[in-house]
Design a protein around this motif. Structure first.
Motif, PDB file in Angstrom:
ATOM      1  N   MET A   1       0.845  -1.195   0.000  1.00  0.00           N
ATOM      2  CA  MET A   1       0.000   0.000   0.000  1.00  0.00           C
ATOM      3  C   MET A   1       0.880   1.244   0.000  1.00  0.00           C
ATOM      4  O   MET A   1       1.856   1.329   0.726  1.00  0.00           O
ATOM      5  CB  MET A   1      -0.916   0.011   1.235  1.00  0.00           C
ATOM      6  N   LYS A   2       0.534   2.212  -0.828  1.00  0.00           N
ATOM      7  CA  LYS A   2       1.302   3.437  -0.934  1.00  0.00           C
ATOM      8  C   LYS A   2       1.138   4.304   0.307  1.00  0.00           C
ATOM      9  O   LYS A   2       0.054   4.408   0.879  1.00  0.00           O
ATOM     10  CB  LYS A   2       0.859   4.224  -2.166  1.00  0.00           C
TER      11      LYS A   2
ATOM     12  N   ASP B   1      13.827  13.614  -0.255  1.00  0.00           N
ATOM     13  CA  ASP B   1      14.794  12.531  -0.438  1.00  0.00           C
ATOM     14  C   ASP B   1      14.879  11.655   0.807  1.00  0.00           C
ATOM     15  O   ASP B   1      14.998  10.427   0.710  1.00  0.00           O
ATOM     16  CB  ASP B   1      16.167  13.103  -0.774  1.00  0.00           C
ATOM     17  N   ALA B   2      14.813  12.277   1.986  1.00  0.00           N
ATOM     18  CA  ALA B   2      14.868  11.517   3.239  1.00  0.00           C
ATOM     19  C   ALA B   2      13.658  10.593   3.366  1.00  0.00           C
ATOM     20  O   ALA B   2      13.790   9.417   3.745  1.00  0.00           O
ATOM     21  CB  ALA B   2      14.940  12.464   4.432  1.00  0.00           C
ATOM     22  N   LEU B   3      12.476  11.108   3.039  1.00  0.00           N
ATOM     23  CA  LEU B   3      11.264  10.291   3.134  1.00  0.00           C
ATOM     24  C   LEU B   3      11.226   9.218   2.055  1.00  0.00           C
ATOM     25  O   LEU B   3      10.742   8.100   2.288  1.00  0.00           O
ATOM     26  CB  LEU B   3      10.020  11.178   3.034  1.00  0.00           C
ATOM     27  N   LYS B   4      11.738   9.528   0.888  1.00  0.00           N
ATOM     28  CA  LYS B   4      11.780   8.532  -0.188  1.00  0.00           C
ATOM     29  C   LYS B   4      12.633   7.339   0.220  1.00  0.00           C
ATOM     30  O   LYS B   4      12.245   6.179   0.025  1.00  0.00           O
ATOM     31  CB  LYS B   4      12.338   9.163  -1.462  1.00  0.00           C
ATOM     32  N   THR B   5      13.798   7.617   0.816  1.00  0.00           N
ATOM     33  CA  THR B   5      14.664   6.534   1.291  1.00  0.00           C
ATOM     34  C   THR B   5      13.962   5.715   2.370  1.00  0.00           C
ATOM     35  O   THR B   5      14.045   4.482   2.400  1.00  0.00           O
ATOM     36  CB  THR B   5      15.975   7.108   1.848  1.00  0.00           C
TER      37      THR B   5
ATOM     38  N   GLU C   1      11.303   3.392   0.951  1.00  0.00           N
ATOM     39  CA  GLU C   1      11.883   2.271   0.194  1.00  0.00           C
ATOM     40  C   GLU C   1      12.463   1.198   1.106  1.00  0.00           C
ATOM     41  O   GLU C   1      12.823   0.118   0.641  1.00  0.00           O
ATOM     42  CB  GLU C   1      12.973   2.802  -0.739  1.00  0.00           C
ATOM     43  N   ASP C   2      12.543   1.472   2.403  1.00  0.00           N
ATOM     44  CA  ASP C   2      13.084   0.530   3.373  1.00  0.00           C
ATOM     45  C   ASP C   2      12.007  -0.494   3.744  1.00  0.00           C
ATOM     46  O   ASP C   2      10.957  -0.118   4.281  1.00  0.00           O
ATOM     47  CB  ASP C   2      13.549   1.281   4.622  1.00  0.00           C
TER      48      ASP C   2
ATOM     49  N   PHE D   1       4.609   2.986   6.567  1.00  0.00           N
ATOM     50  CA  PHE D   1       3.601   3.856   7.162  1.00  0.00           C
ATOM     51  C   PHE D   1       2.478   4.065   6.160  1.00  0.00           C
ATOM     52  O   PHE D   1       2.723   4.247   4.968  1.00  0.00           O
ATOM     53  CB  PHE D   1       4.211   5.209   7.549  1.00  0.00           C
ATOM     54  N   ASP D   2       1.247   4.041   6.662  1.00  0.00           N
ATOM     55  CA  ASP D   2       0.109   4.358   5.801  1.00  0.00           C
ATOM     56  C   ASP D   2       0.039   5.860   5.548  1.00  0.00           C
ATOM     57  O   ASP D   2      -0.303   6.301   4.449  1.00  0.00           O
ATOM     58  CB  ASP D   2      -1.193   3.868   6.451  1.00  0.00           C
TER      59      ASP D   2
END
Length: 228
Positions: free
Chosen positions: A1-2, A114-118, A121-122, A127-128
């Motif tokens: 889920m995105k 960029d911080a949230l994208k990384t 991807e973990d 997180f919903d």
């Protein structure tokens, strides 16, 4: 889920923006069972004081959003659990110094994105919702939050100055949409701090008059509770 990233922004302070983030985080995590990360991007640290332990954070060497924005730590290192399904990426007053340092960085508007994208991807972190509490300003911290968000919610107190703040933050949103984050959408407006008093009812009339434009531009998006 995105993961859905929502920024909460208004140029004017004192419109219950932080309270809205804190309460929505509780509702989503405790009542709806969603996994929620709240990110404190306001150097005043109000969200951290409400949901975290600011004195302990200040004394400890644990990274917070100051180090994340300076690219000295990952946001994973800054996340602390609050309660079941609810986490916080806290901050301190030092974040205001970090904002000054951002001016010298390359791609300074995209540090948080960029911080949230990384993070997203973990596989160990999911997180919903990520809820970002923005400072009451149009500076780089707010621009970073809007650049990282899918949607923005604008808390609006039913009084004239807050409506002016709404227009200013809309200008910032438009700039971010045209230059950085074309997918950013205004989800809606949350009307806060209304009461059954003559003064507030007069202010509410101002809001209702102004709502004509809001409703025409964003039909069905005005979240307007009755005065308490």
């Amino acid at each position: 889920m995105k993961t859905t990233v929502i920024a909460f922004a208004n140029q004017k302070g004192g419109v219950a923006k932080t309270t809205t983030v804190a309460e929505l985080g509780d509702i989503l995590s405790q009542h709806l069972g969603k996994k929620v990360l709240m990110v404190d991007m306001d150097p005043q640290s109000s969200l951290t004081q409400i949901r975290g332990d600011l004195p302990q954070l200040t004394r400890s060497a644990v990274p917070n959003m100051t180090q994340v924005m300076l690219r000295k730590a990952s946001i994973r290192e800054a996340i602390v659990p609050i309660k079941e399904n609810l986490w916080l990426a806290p901050t301190t007053l030092e974040l205001s110094d970090a904002e000054l340092s951002l001016v010298q960085m390359t791609l300074r508007e995209l540090v948080l994105r960029d911080a949230l994208k990384t993070l997203m991807e973990d596989p160990d972190f999911h997180f919903d919702y990520i809820l970002i509490d923005c400072p009451p300003s149009r500076g780089l911290l707010t621009v970073n939050a809007l650049s990282a968000a899918d949607e923005v919610v604008i808390p609006v107190q039913a009084e004239y100055q807050a409506l002016l703040g709404r227009q200013l933050v809309k200008n910032t949103i438009s700039q971010v949409q045209s230059q950085i984050n074309k997918n950013l959408k205004i989800y809606g407006y949350v009307v806060t701090m209304t009461q059954h008093t003559l003064q507030s009812n007069e202010a509410y009339q101002v809001l209702e008059d102004d709502s004509i434009q809001i409703l025409q531009t964003f039909p069905g998006r005005l979240k307007s509770p009755m005065p308490a």
